[in-house]
Scaffold this motif. Structure first.
Motif, PDB file in Angstrom:
ATOM      1  N   LEU A  16      67.444  75.591  33.162  1.00  0.00           N
ATOM      2  CA  LEU A  16      68.711  76.255  32.874  1.00  0.00           C
ATOM      3  C   LEU A  16      69.420  76.763  34.122  1.00  0.00           C
ATOM      4  O   LEU A  16      70.411  77.486  34.007  1.00  0.00           O
ATOM      5  CB  LEU A  16      68.480  77.437  31.915  1.00  0.00           C
ATOM      6  CG  LEU A  16      68.017  77.089  30.497  1.00  0.00           C
ATOM      7  CD1 LEU A  16      67.789  78.375  29.698  1.00  0.00           C
ATOM      8  CD2 LEU A  16      69.032  76.205  29.800  1.00  0.00           C
ATOM      9  N   ARG A  59      73.083  76.338  34.236  1.00  0.00           N
ATOM     10  CA  ARG A  59      73.835  77.006  33.172  1.00  0.00           C
ATOM     11  C   ARG A  59      73.958  78.512  33.383  1.00  0.00           C
ATOM     12  O   ARG A  59      74.592  79.204  32.574  1.00  0.00           O
ATOM     13  CB  ARG A  59      73.193  76.720  31.818  1.00  0.00           C
ATOM     14  CG  ARG A  59      73.074  75.235  31.493  1.00  0.00           C
ATOM     15  CD  ARG A  59      72.553  75.012  30.092  1.00  0.00           C
ATOM     16  NE  ARG A  59      73.587  75.302  29.102  1.00  0.00           N
ATOM     17  CZ  ARG A  59      74.404  74.393  28.577  1.00  0.00           C
ATOM     18  NH1 ARG A  59      74.324  73.130  28.981  1.00  0.00           N
ATOM     19  NH2 ARG A  59      75.297  74.731  27.680  1.00  0.00           N
ATOM     20  N   GLN A  65      75.493  81.759  34.476  1.00  0.00           N
ATOM     21  CA  GLN A  65      76.883  82.122  34.750  1.00  0.00           C
ATOM     22  C   GLN A  65      77.037  83.638  34.737  1.00  0.00           C
ATOM     23  O   GLN A  65      76.621  84.287  33.777  1.00  0.00           O
ATOM     24  CB  GLN A  65      77.825  81.521  33.704  1.00  0.00           C
ATOM     25  CG  GLN A  65      78.051  80.037  33.827  1.00  0.00           C
ATOM     26  CD  GLN A  65      79.179  79.560  32.931  1.00  0.00           C
ATOM     27  OE1 GLN A  65      80.049  80.340  32.532  1.00  0.00           O
ATOM     28  NE2 GLN A  65      79.180  78.285  32.592  1.00  0.00           N
ATOM     29  N   ILE A  98      73.909  83.037  30.395  1.00  0.00           N
ATOM     30  CA  ILE A  98      73.620  81.603  30.342  1.00  0.00           C
ATOM     31  C   ILE A  98      74.680  80.945  29.471  1.00  0.00           C
ATOM     32  O   ILE A  98      74.987  81.451  28.383  1.00  0.00           O
ATOM     33  CB  ILE A  98      72.210  81.338  29.780  1.00  0.00           C
ATOM     34  CG1 ILE A  98      71.144  81.874  30.753  1.00  0.00           C
ATOM     35  CG2 ILE A  98      71.985  79.856  29.518  1.00  0.00           C
ATOM     36  CD1 ILE A  98      69.733  81.805  30.205  1.00  0.00           C
ATOM     37  N   ASP A  99      75.243  79.878  29.955  1.00  0.00           N
ATOM     38  CA  ASP A  99      76.235  79.131  29.186  1.00  0.00           C
ATOM     39  C   ASP A  99      75.658  78.786  27.813  1.00  0.00           C
ATOM     40  O   ASP A  99      74.629  78.115  27.710  1.00  0.00           O
ATOM     41  CB  ASP A  99      76.596  77.850  29.947  1.00  0.00           C
ATOM     42  CG  ASP A  99      77.706  77.057  29.284  1.00  0.00           C
ATOM     43  OD1 ASP A  99      78.175  77.468  28.215  1.00  0.00           O
ATOM     44  OD2 ASP A  99      78.098  76.017  29.847  1.00  0.00           O
ATOM     45  N   ARG A 136      69.531  81.202  24.680  1.00  0.00           N
ATOM     46  CA  ARG A 136      69.035  79.849  24.979  1.00  0.00           C
ATOM     47  C   ARG A 136      67.766  79.908  25.820  1.00  0.00           C
ATOM     48  O   ARG A 136      66.983  78.942  25.837  1.00  0.00           O
ATOM     49  CB  ARG A 136      70.097  79.041  25.730  1.00  0.00           C
ATOM     50  CG  ARG A 136      71.333  78.708  24.914  1.00  0.00           C
ATOM     51  CD  ARG A 136      72.352  77.977  25.781  1.00  0.00           C
ATOM     52  NE  ARG A 136      71.799  76.745  26.328  1.00  0.00           N
ATOM     53  CZ  ARG A 136      71.926  75.546  25.776  1.00  0.00           C
ATOM     54  NH1 ARG A 136      72.586  75.422  24.642  1.00  0.00           N
ATOM     55  NH2 ARG A 136      71.409  74.477  26.336  1.00  0.00           N
ATOM     56  N   TRP A 138      82.100  80.832  28.603  1.00  0.00           N
ATOM     57  CA  TRP A 138      81.816  79.842  27.556  1.00  0.00           C
ATOM     58  C   TRP A 138      82.275  80.307  26.185  1.00  0.00           C
ATOM     59  O   TRP A 138      82.589  79.489  25.337  1.00  0.00           O
ATOM     60  CB  TRP A 138      80.322  79.494  27.532  1.00  0.00           C
ATOM     61  CG  TRP A 138      79.437  80.656  27.182  1.00  0.00           C
ATOM     62  CD1 TRP A 138      79.086  81.086  25.938  1.00  0.00           C
ATOM     63  CD2 TRP A 138      78.808  81.542  28.097  1.00  0.00           C
ATOM     64  NE1 TRP A 138      78.268  82.185  26.019  1.00  0.00           N
ATOM     65  CE2 TRP A 138      78.077  82.485  27.337  1.00  0.00           C
ATOM     66  CE3 TRP A 138      78.766  81.624  29.490  1.00  0.00           C
ATOM     67  CZ2 TRP A 138      77.330  83.495  27.926  1.00  0.00           C
ATOM     68  CZ3 TRP A 138      78.018  82.640  30.070  1.00  0.00           C
ATOM     69  CH2 TRP A 138      77.322  83.563  29.296  1.00  0.00           C
TER      70      TRP A 138
END
Length: 496
Positions: free
Chosen positions: A80, A83, A85, A223-224, A229, A367
């Motif tokens: 990750l 991803r 962010q 995390i996006d 996730r 996102w």
């Protein structure tokens, strides 16, 4: 290694939250065979990625500290890294004293190092600022082994600083009562700085300067698709490495049993020499394990340890938990075009409102905002330790109460097109004065058991990096014990 074949040492991990999954990942990396047993039907615990009106959102924790490496490193290890962010904006406000006021800069968990930004914000009254200015003339601070953060800060700086700044900030982390929260456990750097400098404001100023001089980079990250996730990706990595994960599998009993080939039980069980574990599930299935990681909440851990470590069980039974609810709402973006700027606001309990915070998710996380340009998502939180009466209301009432406060705070009149209410019963352990000593006693008793370790939010911090670090320590200690046991077994084989 991509499969369990060839592994030595079987470890059962009780609990499939981020702590249990991180422990499983570390154990597999170290060569153990792993089975994870999660009582609920879902992995991740308080990390929960979901959606509202088709927009991805977090329905539990939404960010993690980026300047502490454990969780970021884990995210990268499970694929990750790309991803991660940071927030698109981190400009928050305080809804206090009749309006939205900017969060003052230069503070450490609400303790100001520089009174000028606090004065400019209007968060504290003239009387409160005058009381704050007296602190450098007070005798040097005496903290002892531990102290309640709120009581200490109030004695040094006045109650206004606690009620309007420290309480809403720390409450967002622990959902607790800052006047009872351990300063040593919750803000250890501030505890040591106050002890070193004698003056609390001088200590806070030194910490703020250190933070300003730190390498550039975000303080927090998400995390996006949602921080939820992360446990799912860790679970995928555990399975790919040969680990077994079972959900809907509560554990009924842990029972130490004699290890195959052991002559007696006279060896030190804390070294894992003469015993293994039988793990009994609620369905009556038994699993034999060489070691156990107990990554469950305190009440579950207390029950499972009651027979074999009554002292640790009794200590765990004293841990209090706070409950809260998160109310996520989606609006037509055109209906909230005049919404106040920033990432949201915190609400000091002293002001008597129902919500404790509001997050403008579509502004804070890229996102979320990009998923559907026609929708705007925000969420509120309700409830904290011993302030949970509103949680007995139904979901519609919690939405209504949230909208009423949002109307008063930011003039919101729009109606949401979709809502979700997620209740976290007993979600956050409380860290009162003496908590770290309690943890030390628990671990000392647990260490007397054969190859069992505990980890999770109860012990070393409720944040994601702290949970991952706790899991890593538990896993590493067990891997060392398993390696020593294997080496002794090999030595006996050679002698025979």
């Amino acid at each position: 290694m991509s499969a369990a074949k060839g592994r030595t040492g079987h470890v059962v991990v009780v609990g499939g939250g981020i702590s249990g999954l991180a422990a499983a990942h570390r154990l597999l990396t170290g060569g153990a065979r792993v089975t994870v047993l999660e009582a609920s039907g879902r992995l991740g615990g308080k990390l929960y990625a979901g959606e509202i009106a088709g927009v991805p959102v977090d329905l539990g924790a939404e960010s993690m500290l980026a300047r502490r490496p454990e969780a970021v490193d884990l995210a990268r290890a499970v694929g990750l890294g790309g991803r991660l962010q940071p927030p698109a904006t981190a400009t928050a406000s305080l809804w206090t004293r009749g309006g939205l006021r900017p969060m003052p800069k230069g503070h450490v968990m609400g303790v100001p190092g520089d009174p000028a930004p606090l004065a400019a914000s209007g968060v504290v009254s003239a009387e409160g600022l005058a009381r704050l200015a007296q602190e450098p003339q007070l005798p040097p601070a005496e903290l002892g082994e531990d102290v309640a953060l709120g009581e200490f800060v109030a004695a040094r700086l006045g109650r206004e600083v606690v009620d309007r700044l420290v309480e809403p900030l720390l409450g967002g982390v622990y959902a607790g009562d800052v006047y009872r929260t351990s300063m040593r456990a919750s803000v250890p750097t501030l505890f040591e700085a106050a002890r070193t400098h004698g003056s609390l404001t001088e200590g806070a100023r030194a910490l703020a300067a250190r933070a300003a001089a730190a390498p550039a980079g975000p303080v927090f990250t998400g995390i996006d698709g949602g921080i939820g996730r992360l446990p799912l990706a860790v679970a995928d990595a555990v399975r790919a490495a040969g680990g077994e994960i079972r959900t809907g599998e509560p554990v009924r009993e842990l029972r130490p049993t004699a290890a195959p080939g052991s002559a007696d039980s006279s060896d030190d069980p804390g070294e894992g020499r003469a015993a293994r574990w039988t793990v009994v599930t609620e369905r009556g299935e038994t699993l034999e394990a060489d070691a156990v990681v107990l990554a469950a909440p305190a009440p579950v851990a207390a029950r499972l340890l009651a027979a074999d470590s009554p002292a640790a069980s009794a200590e765990l039974a004293t841990v209090d938990y706070a409950s809260m609810a998160l109310i996520t709402m989606a609006f037509r973006r055109a209906d909230v075009a005049e919404l106040a700027q920033g990432s949201g606001f915190l609400v000091p309990p002293v002001d008597g409102h129902t919500i404790k915070a509001a997050t403008f998710s579509s502004r804070k996380w890229g996102w979320v905002g990009e998923a559907d340009p026609d929708l705007f998502v925000l969420r509120t939180s309700i409830g904290r330790f011993e302030d949970e009466a509103d949680l007995s209301r139904d979901d519609e009432d919690l939405v209504r109460l949230s909208l009423a406060d949002l109307g008063q705070a930011i003039g919101l009149t729009a109606r949401p097109v979709a809502t979700r209410v997620n209740r976290w019963e007993g979600g956050l352990p409380q860290y009162p004065v003496g908590h770290l000593d309690r943890v030390a006693r628990i671990r000392a008793e647990v260490a007397k058991l054969p190859a069992l370790r505990v980890c999770g939010a109860v012990y070393d911090g409720v944040g994601i990096p702290a949970c991952v670090a706790s899991a890593g320590t538990a896993a590493d200690e067990l891997l060392e014990l398993l390696a020593a046991t294997q080496a002794r077994g090999a030595g006996r084989g050679e002698r025979e």
